[in-house]
Write a protein that holds these residues in place. Sequence first.
Motif, PDB file in Angstrom:
ATOM      1  N   ASP A   2       0.826  -1.208   0.000  1.00  0.00           N
ATOM      2  CA  ASP A   2       0.000   0.000   0.000  1.00  0.00           C
ATOM      3  C   ASP A   2       0.863   1.261   0.000  1.00  0.00           C
ATOM      4  OD1 ASP A   2      -2.734   1.016   0.002  1.00  0.00           O
ATOM      5  OD2 ASP A   2      -2.170   1.885   1.950  1.00  0.00           O
ATOM      6  N   TRP A   3       1.967   1.253   0.764  1.00  0.00           N
ATOM      7  CA  TRP A   3       2.850   2.419   0.812  1.00  0.00           C
ATOM      8  C   TRP A   3       3.482   2.667  -0.551  1.00  0.00           C
ATOM      9  CZ3 TRP A   3       7.902   1.713  -0.541  1.00  0.00           C
ATOM     10  CH2 TRP A   3       8.375   0.387  -0.522  1.00  0.00           C
ATOM     11  N   TYR A   4       3.794   1.578  -1.284  1.00  0.00           N
ATOM     12  CA  TYR A   4       4.388   1.701  -2.611  1.00  0.00           C
ATOM     13  C   TYR A   4       3.380   2.326  -3.583  1.00  0.00           C
ATOM     14  CZ  TYR A   4       6.467   0.339  -7.059  1.00  0.00           C
ATOM     15  OH  TYR A   4       6.984   0.346  -8.329  1.00  0.00           O
ATOM     16  N   ALA A   6       0.745   4.112  -2.790  1.00  0.00           N
ATOM     17  CA  ALA A   6       0.502   5.495  -2.365  1.00  0.00           C
ATOM     18  C   ALA A   6       1.631   6.401  -2.849  1.00  0.00           C
ATOM     19  CB  ALA A   6       0.368   5.564  -0.841  1.00  0.00           C
ATOM     20  N   GLY A   7       2.841   5.883  -2.848  1.00  0.00           N
ATOM     21  CA  GLY A   7       3.984   6.645  -3.346  1.00  0.00           C
ATOM     22  C   GLY A   7       3.859   6.941  -4.833  1.00  0.00           C
ATOM     23  N   GLU A   9       1.098   7.320  -6.437  1.00  0.00           N
ATOM     24  CA  GLU A   9       0.066   8.347  -6.571  1.00  0.00           C
ATOM     25  C   GLU A   9       0.577   9.743  -6.232  1.00  0.00           C
ATOM     26  OE1 GLU A   9      -3.168   7.006  -4.125  1.00  0.00           O
ATOM     27  OE2 GLU A   9      -3.744   5.438  -5.542  1.00  0.00           O
ATOM     28  N   GLN A  10       1.705   9.827  -5.515  1.00  0.00           N
ATOM     29  CA  GLN A  10       2.246  11.126  -5.109  1.00  0.00           C
ATOM     30  C   GLN A  10       3.386  11.619  -5.990  1.00  0.00           C
ATOM     31  OE1 GLN A  10       0.717  13.047  -2.926  1.00  0.00           O
ATOM     32  NE2 GLN A  10      -0.770  11.371  -2.903  1.00  0.00           N
ATOM     33  N   ARG A  89      -3.799   2.599  -5.829  1.00  0.00           N
ATOM     34  CA  ARG A  89      -4.302   1.752  -4.733  1.00  0.00           C
ATOM     35  C   ARG A  89      -5.683   1.185  -5.051  1.00  0.00           C
ATOM     36  NH1 ARG A  89      -3.435   5.796   0.098  1.00  0.00           N
ATOM     37  NH2 ARG A  89      -3.929   7.160  -1.626  1.00  0.00           N
TER      38      ARG A  89
END
Length: 154
Positions: A2-4, A6-7, A9-10, A89
């Motif tokens: 999920d952190w990957y 989310a990254g 998406e940023q 995500r």
Amino acid sequence: MDWYLAGIEQLAIVRGLKASFVAYPILNALHIMSIGALLTSVWLMDLRILGAFRSLPYAAFVALLRRTAFTAFAGALVTGSLLFSVRAREYAAMSIFLTKMTLILLAGANFLVFMRHAKGGDEPAGGVASVLAVLSLVLWTSVLFAGRFIGFLN
């Protein structure tokens, strides 16, 4: 994971896509154009393998369409990756998106098997080529349908 996602998406390019009024629709249109070119070239190649267009020389016809398909696939890959990045995500959690990715991998594997049977650009002999051509038609058409469902099953 999920952190990957989310990254992704940023990333600056993704934030730019989200902020632009025109970039995302243009990107989406380019993705659709790439898919259209890919499916058209794949369908024409597979139909030639199955016996259509016999008046056209096999090697030249298939070589042209193969180059077109590779170029269109590259375009679809780039544009599709950027479209994915906007809601990474959300898409990664969708079973239909995972189905689409699986179908693309299967279509690629089918192509590699076909290339193993094709020798020097000549028309592959035997029933294996026909089976692989039909499988290609089914797989790439299924990729198209799965992709269309992504927008409606969220």
